[in-house]
Design a protein around this motif. Structure first.
Motif, PDB file in Angstrom:
ATOM      1  N   CYS A 268       0.857  -1.191   0.000  1.00  0.00           N
ATOM      2  CA  CYS A 268       0.000   0.000   0.000  1.00  0.00           C
ATOM      3  C   CYS A 268       0.891   1.238   0.000  1.00  0.00           C
ATOM      4  O   CYS A 268       1.754   1.397   0.873  1.00  0.00           O
TER       5      CYS A 268
ATOM      6  N   ASN B  50       4.165   2.502  -6.063  1.00  0.00           N
ATOM      7  CA  ASN B  50       4.360   1.138  -6.562  1.00  0.00           C
ATOM      8  C   ASN B  50       3.325   0.155  -6.040  1.00  0.00           C
ATOM      9  O   ASN B  50       3.290  -1.000  -6.463  1.00  0.00           O
TER      10      ASN B  50
ATOM     11  N   GLU C  11      -0.180  -1.895  -4.878  1.00  0.00           N
ATOM     12  CA  GLU C  11      -1.445  -2.357  -5.464  1.00  0.00           C
ATOM     13  C   GLU C  11      -2.597  -1.506  -4.947  1.00  0.00           C
ATOM     14  O   GLU C  11      -3.620  -1.366  -5.616  1.00  0.00           O
ATOM     15  N   TYR C  12      -2.424  -0.965  -3.747  1.00  0.00           N
ATOM     16  CA  TYR C  12      -3.360  -0.005  -3.189  1.00  0.00           C
ATOM     17  C   TYR C  12      -2.615   1.325  -3.038  1.00  0.00           C
ATOM     18  O   TYR C  12      -1.437   1.353  -2.661  1.00  0.00           O
ATOM     19  N   VAL C  13      -3.315   2.411  -3.316  1.00  0.00           N
ATOM     20  CA  VAL C  13      -2.701   3.736  -3.207  1.00  0.00           C
ATOM     21  C   VAL C  13      -3.622   4.638  -2.389  1.00  0.00           C
ATOM     22  O   VAL C  13      -4.826   4.714  -2.647  1.00  0.00           O
TER      23      VAL C  13
ATOM     24  N   LYS D 193      -7.552   1.136  -5.855  1.00  0.00           N
ATOM     25  CA  LYS D 193      -6.843   0.027  -6.465  1.00  0.00           C
ATOM     26  C   LYS D 193      -5.975   0.556  -7.604  1.00  0.00           C
ATOM     27  O   LYS D 193      -6.176   1.653  -8.117  1.00  0.00           O
ATOM     28  N   ARG D 194      -5.035  -0.272  -8.044  1.00  0.00           N
ATOM     29  CA  ARG D 194      -4.106   0.119  -9.092  1.00  0.00           C
ATOM     30  C   ARG D 194      -4.820   0.502 -10.387  1.00  0.00           C
ATOM     31  O   ARG D 194      -4.402   1.432 -11.077  1.00  0.00           O
ATOM     32  N   ASP D 195      -5.917  -0.179 -10.737  1.00  0.00           N
ATOM     33  CA  ASP D 195      -6.634   0.138 -11.979  1.00  0.00           C
ATOM     34  C   ASP D 195      -7.134   1.577 -11.990  1.00  0.00           C
ATOM     35  O   ASP D 195      -7.064   2.262 -13.007  1.00  0.00           O
TER      36      ASP D 195
ATOM     37  N   VAL E 200      -5.876   4.082 -10.209  1.00  0.00           N
ATOM     38  CA  VAL E 200      -4.699   4.959 -10.270  1.00  0.00           C
ATOM     39  C   VAL E 200      -4.204   5.085 -11.709  1.00  0.00           C
ATOM     40  O   VAL E 200      -3.875   6.185 -12.177  1.00  0.00           O
ATOM     41  N   ASN E 201      -4.172   3.975 -12.425  1.00  0.00           N
ATOM     42  CA  ASN E 201      -3.738   4.012 -13.823  1.00  0.00           C
ATOM     43  C   ASN E 201      -4.675   4.865 -14.670  1.00  0.00           C
ATOM     44  O   ASN E 201      -4.238   5.562 -15.594  1.00  0.00           O
TER      45      ASN E 201
END
Length: 310
Positions: A5, A88, A90-92, A165-167, A169-170
């Motif tokens: 995280c 970096n 998976e959770y931000v 979630k990473r998706d 953030v992307n």
């Protein structure tokens, strides 16, 4: 294997509160030990005090502490974007360092994502205790207005304190616009979001960097970034005024033809001219604001300039 995280923490002249924030995060890290690993990314937004020195000292003691230092103050929006680029995990998580975003809510956010299937967990204040009444009044009016005139879903009292979630953030990183209004971007990209409510918490130390004028400008940024309704309103006003002017002209011509009266009333004429000039200047100003944002976007300048990082 534990998931990572990333906590993005913008800082501008926050030397007093950074150690307090770190202490609170240590409690969260201990609570989630073995389940979630953490990296804390401090973004030094051109601070003039010893903020960077304090962050560097922490990074020497703890390998999970990272930082990005800007060449000057680029603003919180740029700081959050820099954090997204350097995260970096998976959770931000995006959060303020002043502890108005309580770190103890992070474990609950993680549970909501992992067990309830949400893509994002956001927070909103249910009270504005400690905030000046006039600021609270205008904040509520702003949230009501922008939700009516834009496609962005912005909840009243929403904080930037949010786990994604990473998706998601992307998706945010795919929008590298220069004039950023992240609250609107969060709502615009969508994704399944759960809201957690909490009562307002006052700063742990230091003073807020958000003056009323800065908040007003930020609100204008949000309206211009996510709505073209102001342009429509100005156009409608222009049409209405033209119709009124035309009807007034007919009245003057008919009156002069029937009664032969000279057109009198210079004071009223000056008032009408001033009124119409004001509307014209208002319209030009609104168009100019949109044009200026377009001009800045076409320059393709970087959102921030990094001086150093770790």
């Amino acid at each position: 294997m534990s998931k990572l995280c990333s906590c993005i923490v913008p800082c501008f002249n926050e030397e007093e509160v950074i150690p307090l924030y770190y202490e609170e995060m240590q409690k969260v890290r201990k609570q989630e030990e073995g389940k979630i690993d953490f990296e804390i990314i401090f973004i030094d937004d051109g601070s003039k005090d010893k903020t960077l020195e304090v962050i560097k000292k922490l990074s020497e003691q703890d390998e999970c502490i990272h930082y990005v230092s800007f060449s000057r103050n680029f603003g919180k929006e740029a700081a959050m974007y820099a954090g997204f680029e350097h995260a970096n995990g998976e959770y931000v998580v995006t959060m303020d360092v002043d502890l108005q975003d309580p770190p103890h809510l992070i474990p609950e956010m993680i549970r909501c994502i992992e067990e309830e299937g949400y893509d994002s967990v956001a927070t909103r204040r249910v009270t504005r205790k400690g905030e000046p009444p006039i600021r609270s009044f205008f904040a509520r009016r702003f949230y009501g207005l922008i939700n009516k005139i834009s496609d962005a879903d912005i909840v009243d009292g929403a904080r930037d304190f949010r786990m994604m979630k990473r998706d998601m953030v992307n998706a945010i990183l795919s929008m590298p616009e220069y004039n950023r209004f992240t609250k609107g971007i969060f709502g615009w990209v969508g994704f399944k979001t759960k809201w957690i409510e909490f009562e307002n918490v006052e700063r742990a130390a230091g003073e807020t960097k958000w003056s009323f004028w800065k908040l007003f400008r930020y609100a204008l940024e949000g309206i211009i970034a996510f709505s073209t309704v102001p342009l429509t309103i100005v156009s409608l006003i222009g049409v209405i005024v033209c119709i009124i002017a035309f009807l007034f002209l007919l009245f003057v011509v008919i009156r002069a033809t029937i009664f032969g009266d000279p057109v009198a009333g210079w004071p009223s004429l000056i008032c009408v001219i001033s009124f119409l000039s004001g509307i014209q200047l208002l319209g030009i100003g609104v168009v100019g604001m949109y044009l200026s944002k377009t001009y800045l976007e076409t320059k393709k300048r970087p959102i921030y300039i990094k001086k150093e990082s770790k």
